[in-house]
Scaffold this motif. Sequence first.
Motif, PDB file in Angstrom:
ATOM      1  N   TYR A 172      63.411  -3.374 -43.118  1.00 59.00           N
ATOM      2  CA  TYR A 172      64.586  -4.115 -42.697  1.00 59.00           C
ATOM      3  C   TYR A 172      64.640  -5.439 -43.429  1.00 59.00           C
ATOM      4  O   TYR A 172      63.613  -6.004 -43.809  1.00 59.00           O
ATOM      5  CB  TYR A 172      64.583  -4.354 -41.180  1.00 59.00           C
ATOM      6  CG  TYR A 172      64.588  -3.069 -40.380  1.00 59.00           C
ATOM      7  CD1 TYR A 172      65.787  -2.402 -40.142  1.00 59.00           C
ATOM      8  CD2 TYR A 172      63.410  -2.514 -39.914  1.00 59.00           C
ATOM      9  CE1 TYR A 172      65.787  -1.204 -39.433  1.00 59.00           C
ATOM     10  CE2 TYR A 172      63.408  -1.320 -39.193  1.00 59.00           C
ATOM     11  CZ  TYR A 172      64.615  -0.681 -38.958  1.00 59.00           C
ATOM     12  OH  TYR A 172      64.622   0.510 -38.264  1.00 59.00           O
ATOM     13  N   GLU A 173      65.835  -5.930 -43.641  1.00 60.80           N
ATOM     14  CA  GLU A 173      66.007  -7.228 -44.302  1.00 60.80           C
ATOM     15  C   GLU A 173      65.500  -8.349 -43.394  1.00 60.80           C
ATOM     16  O   GLU A 173      65.595  -8.256 -42.185  1.00 60.80           O
ATOM     17  CB  GLU A 173      67.494  -7.462 -44.650  1.00 60.80           C
ATOM     18  CG  GLU A 173      68.053  -6.428 -45.585  1.00 60.80           C
ATOM     19  CD  GLU A 173      67.466  -6.497 -46.988  1.00 60.80           C
ATOM     20  OE1 GLU A 173      67.663  -5.525 -47.750  1.00 60.80           O
ATOM     21  OE2 GLU A 173      66.817  -7.501 -47.305  1.00 60.80           O
ATOM     22  N   GLN A 212      60.664   2.645 -42.278  1.00 57.33           N
ATOM     23  CA  GLN A 212      61.951   1.982 -42.364  1.00 57.33           C
ATOM     24  C   GLN A 212      61.751   0.491 -42.532  1.00 57.33           C
ATOM     25  O   GLN A 212      61.128  -0.173 -41.697  1.00 57.33           O
ATOM     26  CB  GLN A 212      62.779   2.256 -41.099  1.00 57.33           C
ATOM     27  CG  GLN A 212      64.234   1.794 -41.200  1.00 57.33           C
ATOM     28  CD  GLN A 212      65.004   2.542 -42.272  1.00 57.33           C
ATOM     29  OE1 GLN A 212      64.894   3.751 -42.413  1.00 57.33           O
ATOM     30  NE2 GLN A 212      65.794   1.814 -43.054  1.00 57.33           N
ATOM     31  N   ASP A 216      70.792  11.633 -53.521  1.00 55.04           N
ATOM     32  CA  ASP A 216      70.715  11.633 -52.054  1.00 55.04           C
ATOM     33  C   ASP A 216      69.580  12.491 -51.516  1.00 55.04           C
ATOM     34  O   ASP A 216      69.653  13.010 -50.392  1.00 55.04           O
ATOM     35  CB  ASP A 216      72.049  12.079 -51.435  1.00 55.04           C
ATOM     36  CG  ASP A 216      73.182  11.130 -51.765  1.00 55.04           C
ATOM     37  OD1 ASP A 216      72.948   9.904 -51.767  1.00 55.04           O
ATOM     38  OD2 ASP A 216      74.301  11.608 -52.045  1.00 55.04           O
ATOM     39  N   PRO A 231      69.526   6.788 -47.241  1.00 54.15           N
ATOM     40  CA  PRO A 231      70.962   6.482 -47.309  1.00 54.15           C
ATOM     41  C   PRO A 231      71.271   4.993 -47.449  1.00 54.15           C
ATOM     42  O   PRO A 231      72.264   4.632 -48.093  1.00 54.15           O
ATOM     43  CB  PRO A 231      71.489   7.041 -45.978  1.00 54.15           C
ATOM     44  CG  PRO A 231      70.527   8.130 -45.620  1.00 54.15           C
ATOM     45  CD  PRO A 231      69.189   7.654 -46.082  1.00 54.15           C
ATOM     46  N   ASP A 232      70.428   4.142 -46.855  1.00 56.56           N
ATOM     47  CA  ASP A 232      70.683   2.702 -46.952  1.00 56.56           C
ATOM     48  C   ASP A 232      69.773   2.003 -47.947  1.00 56.56           C
ATOM     49  O   ASP A 232      69.812   0.773 -48.083  1.00 56.56           O
ATOM     50  CB  ASP A 232      70.540   2.042 -45.577  1.00 56.56           C
ATOM     51  CG  ASP A 232      69.137   2.171 -44.987  1.00 56.56           C
ATOM     52  OD1 ASP A 232      68.272   2.817 -45.631  1.00 56.56           O
ATOM     53  OD2 ASP A 232      68.904   1.626 -43.889  1.00 56.56           O
ATOM     54  N   GLY A 233      68.950   2.774 -48.655  1.00 58.03           N
ATOM     55  CA  GLY A 233      68.034   2.189 -49.639  1.00 58.03           C
ATOM     56  C   GLY A 233      66.875   1.422 -49.047  1.00 58.03           C
ATOM     57  O   GLY A 233      66.143   0.760 -49.775  1.00 58.03           O
ATOM     58  N   ARG A 234      66.672   1.532 -47.734  1.00 59.89           N
ATOM     59  CA  ARG A 234      65.632   0.735 -47.070  1.00 59.89           C
ATOM     60  C   ARG A 234      64.532   1.620 -46.476  1.00 59.89           C
ATOM     61  O   ARG A 234      63.743   1.139 -45.652  1.00 59.89           O
ATOM     62  CB  ARG A 234      66.239  -0.138 -45.967  1.00 59.89           C
ATOM     63  CG  ARG A 234      67.299  -1.105 -46.443  1.00 59.89           C
ATOM     64  CD  ARG A 234      66.806  -1.980 -47.577  1.00 59.89           C
ATOM     65  NE  ARG A 234      65.695  -2.834 -47.169  1.00 59.89           N
ATOM     66  CZ  ARG A 234      64.848  -3.426 -48.017  1.00 59.89           C
ATOM     67  NH1 ARG A 234      64.941  -3.184 -49.309  1.00 59.89           N
ATOM     68  NH2 ARG A 234      63.883  -4.209 -47.560  1.00 59.89           N
ATOM     69  N   THR A 235      64.471   2.867 -46.879  1.00 61.88           N
ATOM     70  CA  THR A 235      63.362   3.728 -46.470  1.00 61.88           C
ATOM     71  C   THR A 235      62.305   3.706 -47.553  1.00 61.88           C
ATOM     72  O   THR A 235      62.590   3.984 -48.728  1.00 61.88           O
ATOM     73  CB  THR A 235      63.830   5.169 -46.231  1.00 61.88           C
ATOM     74  OG1 THR A 235      64.812   5.185 -45.206  1.00 61.88           O
ATOM     75  CG2 THR A 235      62.662   6.054 -45.818  1.00 61.88           C
TER      76      THR A 235
END
Length: 291
Positions: free
Chosen positions: A290-291, A288, A23, A258-262
């Motif tokens: 995004y999908e 950041q 983390d 935290p969301d694996g998308r940074t």
Amino acid sequence: MATDATVILENYTYFECPRWHDDRVWVSDFYTHQVISANADGSDVRVEAQVPNQPSGLGWLPDGRLLVVSMRDQTILRREPDGELVVHADLSELVSENLNDMLVDATGRAYVGNFGFDLMNGGTPASTHLVLVEPDGSARVVADDLYFPNGMALTDDGRLLVDETIANRVSAFDIADDGSLGERRDWAVFGDLPDMTDIPTAMGQIVLAPDGCCLDTDGTLLTADALGGRVARVAEGRGVIDQYDFDSGVFACGLGGPDGRTLFVCAAPDFDEHARKVATDGKLLAVQLYE
């Protein structure tokens, strides 16, 4: 237009090898000789290791012990539970120039690249090896004839991708059960193999200089272009399909947060050792996705 990026860490020399672990984002700062970690927003900065001979690639053994490349003495160091750094593997008999990036797989096997020539002092470009270090510290050459093997990634179907920074290509290798590699093949090609007569000639023929990289969830490779001020999104057999542009040089990237998308991106004006070691222009950026 430059990508919308947040500065996470600044006033360092030259960051490389961002990793998301426990983390936190971890990164090596070449010329302060530090491995540091921080929260995703850059808070709570900790010095995790001091590596006098210049840290680079990072990874972890299955039991959680940190492995870190010590570039200039061609060793891999291991951080013990009490914080002591010990030699995990000495690669000086296998390579003669600076070690570089490293990928450590889930079993603790480490694939380690190296410069292959004296980049910072005008040496003649030359091909070199990729070295495999076993969890017990034993080491062997598993690939030859690579031009500046740099960032690496493991695909879901068990292939090792290797960025060859001065060769206009990303190479792929099948991995055997014992960690050995099969024949090199092209995964993505950005241009012809440059004329390696000298550094200026080779650099002038590089279309994209793939440096530090990571795989995204869709199987595309996000790779920093060491000469282009961008992170390119690369697809197998297709090359660049998208890119993120920056207003400075960028030299490595890694996914986390935290969301694996940074997307954490290592930025500096250039990679010139002589300039970077006397300045503090190195930054860690966050974008950041995004999908």
